[in-house]
Design a protein around this motif. Structure first.
Motif, PDB file in Angstrom:
ATOM      1  N   ALA A  97      50.626  31.509  15.229  1.00  0.00           N
ATOM      2  CA  ALA A  97      49.974  32.813  15.099  1.00  0.00           C
ATOM      3  C   ALA A  97      48.891  32.992  16.161  1.00  0.00           C
ATOM      4  O   ALA A  97      48.728  34.085  16.715  1.00  0.00           O
ATOM      5  CB  ALA A  97      49.377  32.954  13.695  1.00  0.00           C
ATOM      6  N   LEU A  98      48.165  31.939  16.460  1.00  0.00           N
ATOM      7  CA  LEU A  98      47.129  32.020  17.492  1.00  0.00           C
ATOM      8  C   LEU A  98      47.730  32.312  18.868  1.00  0.00           C
ATOM      9  O   LEU A  98      47.151  33.064  19.662  1.00  0.00           O
ATOM     10  CB  LEU A  98      46.338  30.706  17.532  1.00  0.00           C
ATOM     11  N   VAL A  99      48.886  31.717  19.148  1.00  0.00           N
ATOM     12  CA  VAL A  99      49.551  31.975  20.425  1.00  0.00           C
ATOM     13  C   VAL A  99      49.936  33.450  20.533  1.00  0.00           C
ATOM     14  O   VAL A  99      49.745  34.097  21.571  1.00  0.00           O
ATOM     15  CB  VAL A  99      50.791  31.068  20.576  1.00  0.00           C
ATOM     16  N   ILE A 100      50.478  34.004  19.450  1.00  0.00           N
ATOM     17  CA  ILE A 100      50.881  35.418  19.455  1.00  0.00           C
ATOM     18  C   ILE A 100      49.671  36.322  19.638  1.00  0.00           C
ATOM     19  O   ILE A 100      49.698  37.290  20.411  1.00  0.00           O
ATOM     20  CB  ILE A 100      51.629  35.753  18.148  1.00  0.00           C
ATOM     21  N   ILE A 101      48.574  36.010  18.934  1.00  0.00           N
ATOM     22  CA  ILE A 101      47.359  36.820  19.042  1.00  0.00           C
ATOM     23  C   ILE A 101      46.788  36.746  20.456  1.00  0.00           C
ATOM     24  O   ILE A 101      46.267  37.729  20.991  1.00  0.00           O
ATOM     25  CB  ILE A 101      46.323  36.352  17.997  1.00  0.00           C
ATOM     26  N   THR A 102      46.895  35.587  21.085  1.00  0.00           N
ATOM     27  CA  THR A 102      46.393  35.428  22.454  1.00  0.00           C
ATOM     28  C   THR A 102      47.092  36.384  23.411  1.00  0.00           C
ATOM     29  O   THR A 102      46.465  36.944  24.325  1.00  0.00           O
ATOM     30  CB  THR A 102      46.584  33.973  22.919  1.00  0.00           C
ATOM     31  N   PHE A 103      48.389  36.599  23.204  1.00  0.00           N
ATOM     32  CA  PHE A 103      49.153  37.472  24.105  1.00  0.00           C
ATOM     33  C   PHE A 103      49.009  38.947  23.741  1.00  0.00           C
ATOM     34  O   PHE A 103      49.026  39.809  24.631  1.00  0.00           O
ATOM     35  CB  PHE A 103      50.636  37.085  24.086  1.00  0.00           C
ATOM     36  N   TRP A 104      48.879  39.254  22.455  1.00  0.00           N
ATOM     37  CA  TRP A 104      48.925  40.649  22.017  1.00  0.00           C
ATOM     38  C   TRP A 104      47.558  41.228  21.666  1.00  0.00           C
ATOM     39  O   TRP A 104      47.439  42.431  21.468  1.00  0.00           O
ATOM     40  CB  TRP A 104      49.853  40.791  20.808  1.00  0.00           C
ATOM     41  N   GLY A 105      46.522  40.385  21.548  1.00  0.00           N
ATOM     42  CA  GLY A 105      45.193  40.890  21.244  1.00  0.00           C
ATOM     43  C   GLY A 105      44.818  40.704  19.791  1.00  0.00           C
ATOM     44  O   GLY A 105      45.602  40.216  18.977  1.00  0.00           O
ATOM     45  N   GLN A 106      43.581  41.116  19.459  1.00  0.00           N
ATOM     46  CA  GLN A 106      43.038  40.936  18.120  1.00  0.00           C
ATOM     47  C   GLN A 106      43.176  42.200  17.285  1.00  0.00           C
ATOM     48  O   GLN A 106      43.581  43.245  17.787  1.00  0.00           O
ATOM     49  CB  GLN A 106      41.569  40.536  18.207  1.00  0.00           C
ATOM     50  N   GLY A 107      42.833  42.067  16.005  1.00  0.00           N
ATOM     51  CA  GLY A 107      42.910  43.193  15.081  1.00  0.00           C
ATOM     52  C   GLY A 107      43.672  42.814  13.833  1.00  0.00           C
ATOM     53  O   GLY A 107      44.469  41.870  13.827  1.00  0.00           O
ATOM     54  N   LEU A 108      43.432  43.573  12.764  1.00  0.00           N
ATOM     55  CA  LEU A 108      44.054  43.259  11.486  1.00  0.00           C
ATOM     56  C   LEU A 108      45.568  43.332  11.556  1.00  0.00           C
ATOM     57  O   LEU A 108      46.274  42.431  11.091  1.00  0.00           O
ATOM     58  CB  LEU A 108      43.526  44.210  10.399  1.00  0.00           C
ATOM     59  N   TRP A 109      46.114  44.397  12.170  1.00  0.00           N
ATOM     60  CA  TRP A 109      47.573  44.571  12.177  1.00  0.00           C
ATOM     61  C   TRP A 109      48.254  43.575  13.107  1.00  0.00           C
ATOM     62  O   TRP A 109      49.360  43.114  12.825  1.00  0.00           O
ATOM     63  CB  TRP A 109      47.925  46.005  12.540  1.00  0.00           C
ATOM     64  N   ILE A 110      47.592  43.227  14.207  1.00  0.00           N
ATOM     65  CA  ILE A 110      48.151  42.199  15.084  1.00  0.00           C
ATOM     66  C   ILE A 110      48.184  40.868  14.341  1.00  0.00           C
ATOM     67  O   ILE A 110      49.150  40.093  14.454  1.00  0.00           O
ATOM     68  CB  ILE A 110      47.322  42.075  16.374  1.00  0.00           C
ATOM     69  N   THR A 111      47.134  40.594  13.565  1.00  0.00           N
ATOM     70  CA  THR A 111      47.101  39.356  12.775  1.00  0.00           C
ATOM     71  C   THR A 111      48.195  39.349  11.725  1.00  0.00           C
ATOM     72  O   THR A 111      48.836  38.313  11.489  1.00  0.00           O
ATOM     73  CB  THR A 111      45.720  39.202  12.117  1.00  0.00           C
ATOM     74  N   LEU A 112      48.427  40.502  11.088  1.00  0.00           N
ATOM     75  CA  LEU A 112      49.512  40.602  10.106  1.00  0.00           C
ATOM     76  C   LEU A 112      50.856  40.260  10.742  1.00  0.00           C
ATOM     77  O   LEU A 112      51.647  39.484  10.185  1.00  0.00           O
ATOM     78  CB  LEU A 112      49.560  42.018   9.523  1.00  0.00           C
ATOM     79  N   ILE A 113      51.102  40.838  11.904  1.00  0.00           N
ATOM     80  CA  ILE A 113      52.373  40.585  12.588  1.00  0.00           C
ATOM     81  C   ILE A 113      52.471  39.129  13.018  1.00  0.00           C
ATOM     82  O   ILE A 113      53.531  38.491  12.895  1.00  0.00           O
ATOM     83  CB  ILE A 113      52.514  41.527  13.799  1.00  0.00           C
ATOM     84  N   ALA A 114      51.366  38.570  13.518  1.00  0.00           N
ATOM     85  CA  ALA A 114      51.374  37.180  13.980  1.00  0.00           C
ATOM     86  C   ALA A 114      51.677  36.220  12.839  1.00  0.00           C
ATOM     87  O   ALA A 114      52.497  35.292  12.981  1.00  0.00           O
ATOM     88  CB  ALA A 114      50.035  36.838  14.623  1.00  0.00           C
ATOM     89  N   VAL A 115      51.045  36.429  11.692  1.00  0.00           N
ATOM     90  CA  VAL A 115      51.304  35.556  10.538  1.00  0.00           C
ATOM     91  C   VAL A 115      52.736  35.743  10.046  1.00  0.00           C
ATOM     92  O   VAL A 115      53.403  34.775   9.653  1.00  0.00           O
ATOM     93  CB  VAL A 115      50.288  35.850   9.413  1.00  0.00           C
ATOM     94  N   GLY A 116      53.232  36.990  10.076  1.00  0.00           N
ATOM     95  CA  GLY A 116      54.609  37.234   9.664  1.00  0.00           C
ATOM     96  C   GLY A 116      55.615  36.558  10.574  1.00  0.00           C
ATOM     97  O   GLY A 116      56.576  35.931  10.103  1.00  0.00           O
TER      98      GLY A 116
END
Length: 283
Positions: A134-153
């Motif tokens: 999830a951290l790798v995905i957030i690093t590429f796509w940025g921060q925010g609640l919905w980005i975190t939701l997608i990263a965890v999913g």
């Protein structure tokens, strides 16, 4: 049925299946649902209302769970923090389950080449812990609640895909699937009417348990600063801020921790009960 005899007239029947712990779990989850949908029913205090003179007040009759470093009511912030935490568990689980079903069905029903390619990809993703992926995905796509939701999913996709594939391999050779194929049913009809429901049904119960796991992952990401942006109330970010004042205000860390633990334990207990009931019926 176990009975407790009351002298002379009455007999009170108590079912052996009554489980106080499970009942408390259901009550807690119902309370969480109310807090997520209509938090103003439980508190009329603004979770963002700051008052410097009320900072670091311990739990009392005026502030049941105390106040934080800005004088905001901790109970109000906990109640309003239920929605993003439950969204983290539910939405991320839905994303992981949906993509996992597609990949699992494709691997289980497709040719050997497709199966091998998908499973090698799944094996590579499973080599990474969910939080790291999830951290790798957030690093590429940025921060925010919905980005975190997608990263965890996305991080939970490999687990669901592997389970769906395993169930699909079992179901596709079942007699009723062979009978439907022999009768000339279209392949798509066989997949959506016979294979998909029977392959996914046990996974749906396991997905309930996965909700708690995703809530913990989301709280960990918020603790690291990748969740909802301050000052929005969210349990992980409340923990992150409270750790700086742990020596003087223990309640800033204690109450969000208790909320996360009780939520995960309650959801997991309900999921395990459903799993046990489904296994009992199948036998």
């Amino acid at each position: 049925m176990s009975t407790y005899a009351i002298p002379w007239r009455f007999t009170l029947a108590l079912p052996n299946t009554f489980r106080p712990g499970l009942s408390l779990a259901w009550l807690f989850v119902i309370g969480l649902s109310i807090a997520a949908l209509v938090p103003h029913w439980l508190t009329g205090i603004d979770p963002l209302a700051a008052a410097a003179r009320n900072a670091y007040l311990p739990p009392s009759s005026s502030h049941w769970l105390g106040t934080d470093e800005n004088g905001r009511d901790v109970l109000a912030r906990l109640i309003h923090g239920v929605r993003p935490s439950l969204l983290m568990g539910l939405v991320s689980t839905a994303i992981g389950l949906g993509a996992g079903i597609i990949l699992g069905l494709a691997a289980g029903l497709g040719p050997r080449l497709v199966d091998g390619a998908i499973m090698r990809l799944i094996d590579v993703l499973l080599a990474f812990p969910d939080l790291l992926l999830a951290l790798v995905i957030i690093t590429f796509w940025g921060q925010g609640l919905w980005i975190t939701l997608i990263a965890v999913g996305v991080a939970s996709i490999p687990r669901f895909a592997r389970m769906v594939r395993a169930q699909t391999l079992v179901v596709r050779d079942a007699p009723y699937v062979e009978a439907a194929t022999t009768l000339g049913r279209h392949r798509a009809a066989v997949v959506f009417r016979h294979v998909l429901p029977n392959a996914v049904k046990p996974i749906l119960i396991l997905a309930t348990i996965g909700i708690g796991h995703n809530i913990i992952t989301g709280a960990a990401l918020s603790f690291l600063g990748f969740g909802a942006s301050p000052p929005a109330p969210e349990w992980g970010s409340m923990l992150a801020m409270g750790r700086n004042y742990l020596a003087n205000a223990w309640w800033l860390v204690a109450w969000p921790s208790v909320a996360i633990i009780l939520t995960v334990v309650s959801i997991t207990a309900i999921g395990r009960d459903w799993l046990a009931r489904s296994e009992g019926k199948s036998r």
